[in-house]
Design a protein around this motif. Sequence first.
Motif, mmCIF file in Angstrom:
data_model
loop_
_atom_site.group_PDB
_atom_site.id
_atom_site.type_symbol
_atom_site.label_atom_id
_atom_site.label_comp_id
_atom_site.label_asym_id
_atom_site.label_seq_id
_atom_site.Cartn_x
_atom_site.Cartn_y
_atom_site.Cartn_z
ATOM 1 N N SER A 1 72.126 18.109 61.303
ATOM 2 C CA SER A 1 73.312 18.543 62.030
ATOM 3 C C SER A 1 73.471 17.991 63.396
ATOM 4 O O SER A 1 74.894 17.455 63.678
ATOM 5 N N LEU B 1 76.494 15.651 64.601
ATOM 6 C CA LEU B 1 77.448 15.702 65.809
ATOM 7 C C LEU B 1 77.503 14.616 66.436
ATOM 8 O O LEU B 1 78.674 14.347 67.149
ATOM 9 N N LYS C 1 76.785 11.513 65.549
ATOM 10 C CA LYS C 1 77.295 9.988 65.230
ATOM 11 C C LYS C 1 78.783 10.238 64.622
ATOM 12 O O LYS C 1 79.330 9.094 64.552
ATOM 13 N N GLY C 2 79.303 11.508 64.203
ATOM 14 C CA GLY C 2 80.417 11.732 63.862
ATOM 15 C C GLY C 2 80.786 11.241 62.370
ATOM 16 O O GLY C 2 81.870 11.577 61.894
ATOM 17 N N ARG C 3 79.835 10.747 61.673
ATOM 18 C CA ARG C 3 79.971 10.749 60.299
ATOM 19 C C ARG C 3 78.785 11.502 59.468
ATOM 20 O O ARG C 3 77.741 11.450 60.175
ATOM 21 N N ALA D 1 85.613 21.397 57.577
ATOM 22 C CA ALA D 1 85.052 22.068 58.774
ATOM 23 C C ALA D 1 83.482 21.456 58.875
ATOM 24 O O ALA D 1 82.981 21.289 59.852
ATOM 25 N N ARG D 2 82.879 21.294 57.554
ATOM 26 C CA ARG D 2 81.720 20.600 57.497
ATOM 27 C C ARG D 2 81.751 19.097 58.088
ATOM 28 O O ARG D 2 80.652 18.450 57.897
ATOM 29 N N ARG D 3 82.926 18.671 58.227
ATOM 30 C CA ARG D 3 83.189 17.240 58.530
ATOM 31 C C ARG D 3 82.646 16.473 57.448
ATOM 32 O O ARG D 3 81.939 15.395 57.594
ATOM 33 N N ALA E 1 93.485 13.186 60.548
ATOM 34 C CA ALA E 1 92.316 12.899 61.467
ATOM 35 C C ALA E 1 91.372 11.888 60.443
ATOM 36 O O ALA E 1 90.184 11.595 61.181
ATOM 37 N N LEU F 1 82.798 5.245 70.298
ATOM 38 C CA LEU F 1 82.480 5.234 69.162
ATOM 39 C C LEU F 1 83.137 4.728 67.931
ATOM 40 O O LEU F 1 83.938 5.313 67.252
ATOM 41 N N GLU G 1 82.848 3.457 65.419
ATOM 42 C CA GLU G 1 82.397 3.764 63.744
ATOM 43 C C GLU G 1 82.979 4.880 63.357
ATOM 44 O O GLU G 1 82.972 5.519 62.403
ATOM 45 N N SER G 2 83.463 5.954 64.436
ATOM 46 C CA SER G 2 83.745 7.282 63.759
ATOM 47 C C SER G 2 85.099 7.478 62.862
ATOM 48 O O SER G 2 85.950 6.693 63.196
ATOM 49 N N ARG G 3 84.896 8.120 61.965
ATOM 50 C CA ARG G 3 86.135 8.030 61.136
ATOM 51 C C ARG G 3 87.287 9.236 61.547
ATOM 52 O O ARG G 3 88.213 9.642 61.013
ATOM 53 N N TYR G 4 86.725 10.067 62.329
ATOM 54 C CA TYR G 4 87.404 11.353 62.819
ATOM 55 C C TYR G 4 88.114 11.013 63.996
ATOM 56 O O TYR G 4 88.005 11.471 65.153
ATOM 57 N N GLY G 5 89.308 9.964 63.859
ATOM 58 C CA GLY G 5 90.102 9.444 64.999
ATOM 59 C C GLY G 5 90.398 10.718 65.516
ATOM 60 O O GLY G 5 91.038 11.662 65.292
ATOM 61 N N ARG H 1 89.515 13.688 66.833
ATOM 62 C CA ARG H 1 89.834 14.926 66.418
ATOM 63 C C ARG H 1 90.007 16.044 67.609
ATOM 64 O O ARG H 1 89.022 15.896 68.459
ATOM 65 N N PRO H 2 90.739 16.776 67.352
ATOM 66 C CA PRO H 2 90.964 17.790 68.676
ATOM 67 C C PRO H 2 89.833 18.737 68.598
ATOM 68 O O PRO H 2 89.353 19.054 67.605
ATOM 69 N N ARG I 1 90.268 22.061 63.874
ATOM 70 C CA ARG I 1 89.455 22.702 63.021
ATOM 71 C C ARG I 1 87.964 22.715 63.495
ATOM 72 O O ARG I 1 87.651 21.731 63.823
ATOM 73 N N ARG I 2 87.345 24.020 63.367
ATOM 74 C CA ARG I 2 86.139 24.038 64.032
ATOM 75 C C ARG I 2 84.947 23.181 63.601
ATOM 76 O O ARG I 2 85.111 22.778 62.239
ATOM 77 N N ASN I 3 84.394 22.407 64.301
ATOM 78 C CA ASN I 3 83.271 21.502 63.765
ATOM 79 C C ASN I 3 82.073 22.275 63.631
ATOM 80 O O ASN I 3 81.342 22.637 64.490
ATOM 81 N N ASP I 4 81.799 22.497 62.175
ATOM 82 C CA ASP I 4 80.736 23.288 61.602
ATOM 83 C C ASP I 4 79.433 22.657 61.965
ATOM 84 O O ASP I 4 78.372 23.274 62.095
ATOM 85 N N SER I 5 79.426 21.316 62.125
ATOM 86 C CA SER I 5 78.052 20.800 62.607
ATOM 87 C C SER I 5 77.497 21.519 63.912
ATOM 88 O O SER I 5 76.427 21.478 63.999
ATOM 89 N N ALA I 6 78.366 21.215 64.950
ATOM 90 C CA ALA I 6 77.962 21.858 66.001
ATOM 91 C C ALA I 6 77.756 23.223 66.207
ATOM 92 O O ALA I 6 77.010 23.463 66.721
#
Lengths: 349, 349
Positions: free
Chosen positions: A68, A72, A74-76, A131-133, A155, B11, B13-17, B19-20, B64-69
């Motif tokens: 987790s 957070l 790395k973003g992937r 939400a789990r990304r 996104a 970042l 490499e991030s796929r989440y351009g 995200r808010p 959308r809430r980031n569940d990892s965090a």
Amino acid sequence: MPETIRRSDRLPESRYGNRPTMKDVAARAGVGLKTVSRVVNGEPGVTPETERRVQEAIDALGFRRNDSARVLRKGRTASIGLVLEDLADPFYGPLSRAVEEVARAHGALLINGSSAEDPDREQELALALCARRVDGLVIIPAGDDHRYLEPELKAGVATVFVDRPAGKIDADCVLSDNYGGARDGVAHLIAHGHRRIGFIGDMPRIHTAAERLRGYRAAMEDAGIPVADSWMSLGVTDPQRVRRAAEEMLSGSSPVTAIFAGNNRVTVTVIRVLAEQTRRVALVGFDDIELADLLQPGVTVVAQDAAAIGRTAAERLFRQLDGTLVTPERIELPTRLITRGSGELPPAD
Amino acid sequence: MPETIRRSDRLPESRYGNRPTMKDVAARAGVGLKTVSRVVNGEPGVTPETERRVQEAIDALGFRRNDSARVLRKGRTASIGLVLEDLADPFYGPLSRAVEEVARAHGALLINGSSAEDPDREQELALALCARRVDGLVIIPAGDDHRYLEPELKAGVATVFVDRPAGKIDADCVLSDNYGGARDGVAHLIAHGHRRIGFIGDMPRIHTAAERLRGYRAAMEDAGIPVADSWMSLGVTDPQRVRRAAEEMLSGSSPVTAIFAGNNRVTVTVIRVLAEQTRRVALVGFDDIELADLLQPGVTVVAQDAAAIGRTAAERLFRQLDGTLVTPERIELPTRLITRGSGELPPAD
DNA sequence: CGTGGATCTGACAACGTTGTCCAGGGCCTA
DNA sequence: TAGGCCCTGGACAACGTTGTCAGATCCACG
């Protein structure tokens, strides 16, 4: 004495009774945090001796990296989501397995859930996965409006729809040629002399059902056969109602001599009904079913290649993630007519 | 000008351009970070007016809430892992579905993967799930040594084994009564006059296979029938080898008059072989198969209740998480003999 | 013996969220 | 009108990891 406060006091709800972290490992091995990270991730720049010490500490503490936190940072997530419609449906087993194989080949985990054909549940599930990304989504849609996914697509969440197209958004989808398959199946019955052919299928708001119905109509029209309303039963899926529908079109004033079943569940029920009939009624079903060849007569079907569909979808998903795929496309995979006997029975009036 | 650095530059490499985040939402709504968190989580202490503004910002930005965090912060993931052995096996569809239903009822997501019966892959998968910090694991074991899970168990990961027991560790498990089921099935054949009864099953290192073999031997011994080696075929699963095994025990010097098939895949292949025989050979299979009642003759089976197994396992898992369950137990669910014809055929020498 | 460079190591910030705690403002009561 | 209380909102730290960057160590060579 704030030093004596333990994590478990502050987070009593945690199930992970003080799991060791990299910090703990570092302390035990007498090295810095980052060095542990390097060892765990196999990065270069660590002397064998240091690595050994770290590895020892890892084993001793039973450390396991917390993904987790990693996600957070790395973003992937290296995981993809699969939303299917009913896990118990034998059609989805091979499909799901194919998706998993491709995911595995790309080092990704598969998270899945089933929507039970409920559009709200589909949405809930898809958004929970976002939400789990998850990096991407493979969706077998239950609903027909997927605008709720627009922020996710924007996104960068890769998305492929399977079995049925997306509703009201522009997205990749991988389907069987439902129209062509049904048309071929019905034409096959016509070629064997049938003119009064029944159709039992799902609600036409479901794309596959609508396409298969369209294929049925097309085949009938091509042969110049007008279709009686009483030959068609739409929107029935549960065994009892399928049974009643079949029995009705088999009696009545102009009874059918053949039935085209719109999906595997319908096919199975129709087989049971036909087994009770004295008159021989022809049958072609959409979707293959196990042991179809061992029945008397063997069941002629229009088979979809569930594994190929799943594989194609997953591969497109990862190509989206690679960036090698940009424009959404609709891919239709061919179906295959498998003749086993039931579809070749002549009409018995 | 460090202000102009965008997240995507740092970042790439991030796929989440971009995200808010809650921060973005807070800025747009003109409120504090925590207030957004409160709205998102439905916590009290926010005036309706503020809530409206926040909600507006959320919708406008597609937040959308980031569940990892969230997971990182809270320590619980509200997800459980399911490691199964082969998704395409029809036995696991209902099982998986049952687990999912229970998970859903507890507000948890299900993450799963299949081990393809490879112990290494099972371990890899289970540990990957632990790294994701699933709250619990349901495992259908492929291997017979699960000591690799010790640190996880110690850390509080709830674990239930299904279908086969855990190896070398003490853990909950939910099984079918494989021994009793097989014994009953074979006794059923004996009761119908058979004495030369073949057994085709999986490798005895697999617990279920071993137990079913034990049941076969017990039934034979109870009846005072000595078992010839040539009647038993162990460790075969792929259709070709099952076919050969069946054909061998049907020819030879003392050919069998009945076959007990150790699992559903074996059963299906044996049905095909028997369909080609002129002599009528009785058959009882372990595991139910679809359409078994429509074949000629219907297939008599020892049925497991896959859904009940899955449900029981998942419920125990959540009871472990509740803390209401502490001591590992082995639960054996009864099987049911379903007579449909093939098991009631008399011996034909 | 000093310097340069290569190699190894660690301090620190940041990822996005939530728990804690405190500040400010409004309202009620004495 | 002052004091106290409640209600709302926000600043801040922490969760465990990884990227950055600078410092430390060591060796070879002049």
